[in-house]
Motif scaffolding. Structure first.
Motif, PDB file in Angstrom:
ATOM      1  N   LEU A 582     -69.695 -10.147 -12.631  1.00 37.74           N
ATOM      2  CA  LEU A 582     -68.919  -9.417 -13.201  1.00 37.74           C
ATOM      3  C   LEU A 582     -67.789 -10.012 -14.041  1.00 37.74           C
ATOM      4  O   LEU A 582     -67.298 -10.889 -13.877  1.00 37.74           O
ATOM      5  N   SER A 583     -68.088  -9.739 -15.552  1.00 35.54           N
ATOM      6  CA  SER A 583     -67.507 -10.543 -16.545  1.00 35.54           C
ATOM      7  C   SER A 583     -66.403  -9.461 -17.275  1.00 35.54           C
ATOM      8  O   SER A 583     -66.860  -8.542 -17.706  1.00 35.54           O
ATOM      9  N   GLY A 584     -65.366  -9.853 -17.858  1.00 37.94           N
ATOM     10  CA  GLY A 584     -64.316  -9.270 -18.487  1.00 37.94           C
ATOM     11  C   GLY A 584     -62.991  -9.701 -18.711  1.00 37.94           C
ATOM     12  O   GLY A 584     -62.748 -10.946 -18.421  1.00 37.94           O
ATOM     13  N   ASP A 585     -62.290  -9.332 -19.675  1.00 36.86           N
ATOM     14  CA  ASP A 585     -60.909  -9.587 -20.135  1.00 36.86           C
ATOM     15  C   ASP A 585     -60.031  -8.909 -19.006  1.00 36.86           C
ATOM     16  O   ASP A 585     -59.909  -7.664 -19.172  1.00 36.86           O
ATOM     17  N   SER A 586     -59.441  -9.504 -18.256  1.00 38.41           N
ATOM     18  CA  SER A 586     -58.496  -9.106 -17.335  1.00 38.41           C
ATOM     19  C   SER A 586     -57.028  -8.691 -17.824  1.00 38.41           C
ATOM     20  O   SER A 586     -56.354  -7.837 -17.221  1.00 38.41           O
ATOM     21  N   GLY A 587     -56.966  -8.795 -19.218  1.00 38.22           N
ATOM     22  CA  GLY A 587     -55.921  -8.204 -19.786  1.00 38.22           C
ATOM     23  C   GLY A 587     -55.920  -6.731 -20.473  1.00 38.22           C
ATOM     24  O   GLY A 587     -54.979  -6.140 -20.728  1.00 38.22           O
ATOM     25  N   VAL A 588     -57.132  -6.169 -20.545  1.00 40.18           N
ATOM     26  CA  VAL A 588     -57.260  -5.171 -21.162  1.00 40.18           C
ATOM     27  C   VAL A 588     -56.941  -3.884 -20.176  1.00 40.18           C
ATOM     28  O   VAL A 588     -56.788  -4.181 -18.987  1.00 40.18           O
ATOM     29  N   LEU A 589     -57.174  -2.505 -20.538  1.00 43.17           N
ATOM     30  CA  LEU A 589     -56.621  -1.498 -19.855  1.00 43.17           C
ATOM     31  C   LEU A 589     -57.716  -1.352 -18.659  1.00 43.17           C
ATOM     32  O   LEU A 589     -58.968  -1.704 -18.980  1.00 43.17           O
ATOM     33  N   TRP A 590     -57.415  -0.656 -17.496  1.00 45.31           N
ATOM     34  CA  TRP A 590     -58.429  -0.287 -16.573  1.00 45.31           C
ATOM     35  C   TRP A 590     -59.255   0.777 -16.988  1.00 45.31           C
ATOM     36  O   TRP A 590     -59.127   1.362 -18.001  1.00 45.31           O
ATOM     37  N   SER A 591     -60.385   1.065 -16.164  1.00 47.87           N
ATOM     38  CA  SER A 591     -61.248   2.003 -16.458  1.00 47.87           C
ATOM     39  C   SER A 591     -60.417   3.443 -16.738  1.00 47.87           C
ATOM     40  O   SER A 591     -59.198   3.812 -16.012  1.00 47.87           O
ATOM     41  N   ALA A 592     -61.198   4.404 -17.570  1.00 46.37           N
ATOM     42  CA  ALA A 592     -60.614   5.820 -17.610  1.00 46.37           C
ATOM     43  C   ALA A 592     -60.656   6.316 -16.351  1.00 46.37           C
ATOM     44  O   ALA A 592     -59.748   7.336 -16.198  1.00 46.37           O
ATOM     45  N   GLY A 593     -61.620   6.020 -15.482  1.00 44.49           N
ATOM     46  CA  GLY A 593     -61.982   6.956 -14.392  1.00 44.49           C
ATOM     47  C   GLY A 593     -61.302   6.288 -13.288  1.00 44.49           C
ATOM     48  O   GLY A 593     -60.360   5.273 -13.384  1.00 44.49           O
ATOM     49  N   PRO A 594     -61.226   6.867 -11.909  1.00 42.31           N
ATOM     50  CA  PRO A 594     -60.460   6.378 -10.878  1.00 42.31           C
ATOM     51  C   PRO A 594     -60.836   5.019 -10.587  1.00 42.31           C
ATOM     52  O   PRO A 594     -61.982   4.523 -10.514  1.00 42.31           O
ATOM     53  N   GLY A 595     -59.925   4.065  -9.861  1.00 42.55           N
ATOM     54  CA  GLY A 595     -60.175   2.960  -9.441  1.00 42.55           C
ATOM     55  C   GLY A 595     -59.559   1.643 -10.687  1.00 42.55           C
ATOM     56  O   GLY A 595     -59.320   2.196 -11.682  1.00 42.55           O
ATOM     57  N   ARG A 596     -59.790   0.374  -9.957  1.00 45.55           N
ATOM     58  CA  ARG A 596     -59.419  -0.688 -10.828  1.00 45.55           C
ATOM     59  C   ARG A 596     -60.352  -1.537 -10.110  1.00 45.55           C
ATOM     60  O   ARG A 596     -59.863  -2.526  -9.281  1.00 45.55           O
ATOM     61  N   VAL A 597     -61.650  -1.472 -10.353  1.00 41.88           N
ATOM     62  CA  VAL A 597     -62.534  -2.372  -9.484  1.00 41.88           C
ATOM     63  C   VAL A 597     -62.336  -3.823  -9.858  1.00 41.88           C
ATOM     64  O   VAL A 597     -62.193  -4.960  -8.786  1.00 41.88           O
ATOM     65  N   PHE A 598     -62.462  -4.325 -11.166  1.00 43.54           N
ATOM     66  CA  PHE A 598     -62.295  -5.574 -11.537  1.00 43.54           C
ATOM     67  C   PHE A 598     -61.047  -6.191 -11.041  1.00 43.54           C
ATOM     68  O   PHE A 598     -61.090  -7.445 -10.704  1.00 43.54           O
ATOM     69  N   ALA A 599     -59.889  -5.547 -11.279  1.00 44.78           N
ATOM     70  CA  ALA A 599     -58.504  -6.143 -10.736  1.00 44.78           C
ATOM     71  C   ALA A 599     -58.486  -6.050  -9.194  1.00 44.78           C
ATOM     72  O   ALA A 599     -57.907  -7.182  -8.691  1.00 44.78           O
ATOM     73  N   ASP A 600     -59.059  -5.282  -8.557  1.00 45.55           N
ATOM     74  CA  ASP A 600     -58.843  -5.344  -7.190  1.00 45.55           C
ATOM     75  C   ASP A 600     -59.776  -6.471  -6.683  1.00 45.55           C
ATOM     76  O   ASP A 600     -59.555  -6.995  -5.576  1.00 45.55           O
TER      77      ASP A 600
END
Length: 843
Positions: A582-600
């Motif tokens: 799983l790859s991404g920019d941790s500074g951007v907004l979380w998902s529009a839907g429920p949860g914060r999978v990457f941050a968790d």
């Protein structure tokens, strides 16, 4: 950083247009108030009551106790649904605010829709199939949810009731009171994975007679007939009888608000209708949890939920919650607390000891703190399924020697960054030793460690670290900015040279194109896909006989955009022994839907984390990097890469935005208007997307809007399913509906769905723009947006520009203050807690 005075050629000062005073173009609610009152208008803009922490279309606080981190306008949120005490997000629905989907589907854009309706139905069917699977898995688990010891008061009553139901000691209805027993729900066997060749079942449209019967009930209750088809689809066969028996079931229809359901119930029930009606309390409990899901929560603390029910006039909130639990609409969980910010701990007394110590606390203070959470079954089971699937991925990879990339169980030197600020001395180690018994025997033997090391030696910098981490771990997290996307691409190329079946999925078609161009051999749609395309089967390697993806390695870019349901579907689709990155920019907004999978996952520290050392180049990259660490610095922009345009008010902001897009940026920067994207915090308000789109259409593509407000050539955002958005242009229209070209694919939108699923897209919100980039971006910050700005919102909006960024600034010092003092608000989720047992104890 240039200012207006230093860059007159980019933004020449002009007087605002006459008569352009602020005006909120708020669309009416999905249905008129059934008791004869006019429905409340859209509250999706600044100053209209819906300003949340990540954007003006953010959800209000469902708990009434603070500001949750609401999404920046999820597509499935009903516009005009914001109200006190409830988390209603104004979203990416059309201006009418009619089609909100209460969290049904997420904003993971595909690369167009080949048939529109059929593609949407296939995706919804895939989601239903996943939910059936995880529901049966949940039902097959032995015993109640184990977490904590004895509670007191209402929490103890709730937990005892649920355990009585789960153990079979009492049927559901009698767990809280003693009416006639209700037969326990029959549990079906776990469904087998569907072979790829078999088409998923598609939900049938409601029968015309069912719709007519529902329309008759709605008419009796004073509700608009336009709700009939949607109510019949949601409530199913016999929906008319359901509504007559329980009028508050109308709240299950997206866009209907409690006051409207109350009016409908009064018209049907007459004097028997009251605020303390058990049916009302149960329906409101479910509705509040649905609004919380729109704001990004997968569950709510019991105290927060009862407080929100009290704000809605429920005289006995605890009894309302118990009724919802008895009906099976809501689940209760008791999770151990460990460094969970913002949660009020409940410390159970030790078993067999009901006395307190001399200080009034006794040994209870030494017990593990817990919190009682309540959530909808849909999201709760998806989150648990995701945690189970991630554990399977981490533990099913065959060992090839050492437990770490270097054979000593250690992570690369740059791993282990925790964006949530977890204490490294108390957090779990960065690596997990893979276990499991190996592959299923049908896959070829994975490459040896020496082969991975050779591939890593051929790479450079953080890409080599990523390859080494993937060599011996089933799950790896990778963080970095836009330039760091080259590192997952290098991993994909290396895995392909090693003979692995590999696929890389992105959030948008534009990201898919960029990834494909970066892979050796040019565009390869079999390797570079979108998340939606992979799950629907339109793209990617296909599935094996068991329904699992035919993959050895799946790399998901734009991982912060994954919500719990989409992430659960991806993980459930992986075969045993497959690797996941799983790859991404941790500074951007979380998902529009429920949860914060990457941050968790980052906070749980249950797997290796590779932090890219590749910075984004140029003045824009320097500016975005400073925002990521909480500073808004002034950068040198000799080529006018960054320009600040001060404005006085909303009309001035609209005028200057149109001037920038149509004249200044094309002339001074060389980026045509069609490649410049406007981004603003909200849909409503004096300078929201509606007002900006109207002004930009008048300048860039004027026309009468004879096709439902659209003309050929209009830039549009199309939501084929609630929560997903693809961008395109209007091609034409005919008797069947609107014809679009969405990211290279022709799309036909039925006439009856145009108003509900298509909106203009010269201006977008930051959540709609996430996962995409444009040569130029104009970020509009009107004065009424000050309270909605947060660091992730600013980071996301500013980083959408590749060559030029103009900031139309009317919030003065609120912008640097938001960057410095407003990090992302916490969402109430359970994934981090569910993952905790998978991570070895620190030390």
């Amino acid at each position: 950083m240039s200012t207006e005075s230093a860059a007159a050629e980019v933004a020449e000062p002009e007087a605002p247009e006459a008569g352009s005073g602020p005006a909120a173009e708020d669309a009416p609610e999905a249905g008129a108030a059934p008791d004869g009152g006019a429905p409340e208008g859209d509250a999706g803009g600044a100053g209209d009551g819906s300003a949340g922490p990540d954007g003006l279309e953010d959800a209000a606080d469902p708990t009434g106790t603070g500001e949750p981190d609401g999404p920046d306008g999820p597509d499935d949120a009903p516009e005009g649904a914001a109200s006190e005490g409830a988390a209603e997000a104004g979203g990416n629905a059309p201006d009418s605010g009619a089609e909100a989907g209460a969290g049904e589907g997420k904003d993971t854009s595909a690369d167009g829709e080949d048939a529109g309706v059929s593609e949407a139905q296939a995706e919804l069917a895939a989601q239903r199939e996943l939910r059936e699977r995880i529901e049966q898995r949940k039902a097959s688990k032995d015993g109640p949810v184990a977490a904590g010891a004895k509670l007191k008061g209402t929490a103890a009553d709730l937990l005892a009731a649920v355990r009585a139901v789960e153990s079979g000691e009492k049927p559901v209805a009698s767990a809280f009171r003693e009416p006639a027993p209700v037969a326990p729900q029959r549990t079906a066997p776990e469904p087998l994975r569907r072979p790829a060749a078999e088409a998923p079942a598609v939900a049938a449209e409601p029968a015309p007679e069912t719709v007519e019967a529902v329309a008759a009930v709605l008419a009796d209750g004073g509700a608009p007939a336009a709700l009939a088809a949607r109510a019949a689809a949601v409530l199913g066969e016999g929906a008319d009888g359901v509504l007559r028996a329980d009028p508050w079931q109308l709240l299950r229809v997206a866009g209907v608000r409690p006051e409207q359901a109350d009016g409908f119930a009064r018209a049907l029930l007459g004097p028997d209708c009251g605020p303390g009606d058990e049916r009302r309390g149960c329906a409101l409990t479910v509705w509040l949890l649905e609004q919380a899901a729109l704001a990004g929560h997968t569950a709510l603390e019991s105290s927060a939920l009862t407080a929100a029910l009290a704000q809605r006039g429920v005289p006995d909130p605890a009894e309302a919650v118990q009724s919802a639990l008895a009906e099976g609409d809501v689940l209760v969980f008791q999770d151990a607390l460990e460094e969970v910010p913002g949660a009020a701990p409940v410390r159970p007394a030790p078993p067999g000891d009901d006395t307190d110590g001399a200080d009034g606390t006794g040994d209870a203070e030494a017990a593990t703190p817990v919190r009682v959470l309540l959530g909808l079954e849909r999201y709760a089971l998806a989150e648990e399924s995701l945690a189970d699937g991630l554990a399977r991925v981490m533990n099913s990879l065959p060992k090839e020697g050492g437990s770490g990339p270097e054979g000593d169980g250690s992570a690369p030197a740059d791993q282990g960054a925790d964006p949530d600020g977890a204490d490294p001395d108390t957090a779990a180690p960065d690596t997990v030793t893979p276990g499991g018994s190996g592959s299923d025997g049908e896959r070829s033997r994975p490459p040896a460690t020496a082969d991975w090391e050779s591939a890593a030696a051929a790479a450079k910098g953080s890409a080599a670290d990523l390859i080494r981490a993937v060599a011996t771990h089933g799950l790896v997290l990778h963080t970095g900015g836009d330039a760091a996307r080259a590192e997952p691409a290098a991993l994909v190329a290396a895995a392909r040279t090693l003979g692995l079946r590999v696929c890389a999925a992105t959030h948008s078609a534009e990201g898919q194109r960029r990834l494909a161009e970066g892979l050796d051999g040019g565009p390869d749609k079999g390797v570079a896909v979108t998340v939606a395309g992979l799950l629907s089967g339109r793209q990617g390697p296909g599935r094996d006989a068991d329904g699992a993806l035919s993959l050895d390695l799946l790399v998901v870019l734009d991982a912060p955009q994954l919500d719990v349901e989409t992430a659960a579907m991806l993980v459930e689709s992986l075969p045993d022994g497959a690797r996941l990155v799983l790859s991404g920019d941790s500074g951007v907004l979380w998902s529009a839907g429920p949860g914060r999978v990457f941050a968790d996952l980052l906070a749980a520290r249950c797997c290796p984390q590779v932090v890219s050392r590749t910075p984004d180049p140029g003045p824009i990259g320097e500016l975005v990097s400073s925002i990521g660490v909480g500073e808004l610095t002034q950068v040198e922009a000799p080529g006018k890469e960054v320009v600040i345009v001060p404005v006085r008010d909303a009309p001035d902001a609209i005028h200057r935005t149109v001037q920038l897009v149509a004249d200044s940026v094309p002339r001074a920067i060389g980026v045509p208007a069609g490649q410049t994207q406007v981004i603003t915090p909200g849909h409503g308000g004096a300078a929201g997307t509606r007002a900006l789109n109207a002004a930009l259409k008048e300048r860039l593509n004027p026309g009468p809007g004879r096709f439902g407000g659209f003309d050929p050539g209009d830039r549009v955002a199309y939501a084929p399913t609630p929560g997903r958005t693809v961008l395109g242009r209007v091609v034409g229209a005919d008797a069947q509906g609107l014809r679009l070209e969405c990211e290279g694919t022709p799309v036909a939108v039925p006439k009856e769905r145009v108003e509900q699923s298509v909106r203009h897209a010269w201006a977008l919100t930051a959540h709609q723009a996430a996962g995409r980039r444009w040569p130029a971006a104009v970020v509009v910050l009107p004065g009424d947006a000050a309270g909605a700005l947060t660091r992730p919102w600013v980071y996301t909006a500013f980083s959408r520009a590749e060559r030029h960024l103009s900031v139309v600034q009317g919030v003065a010092q609120a912008l640097p203050q938001a960057v410095a003092e407003r990090p992302a608000k916490e969402r109430t989720t359970r994934l981090r807690t569910l993952l905790r047992p998978q991570a070895p104890a620190a030390g």
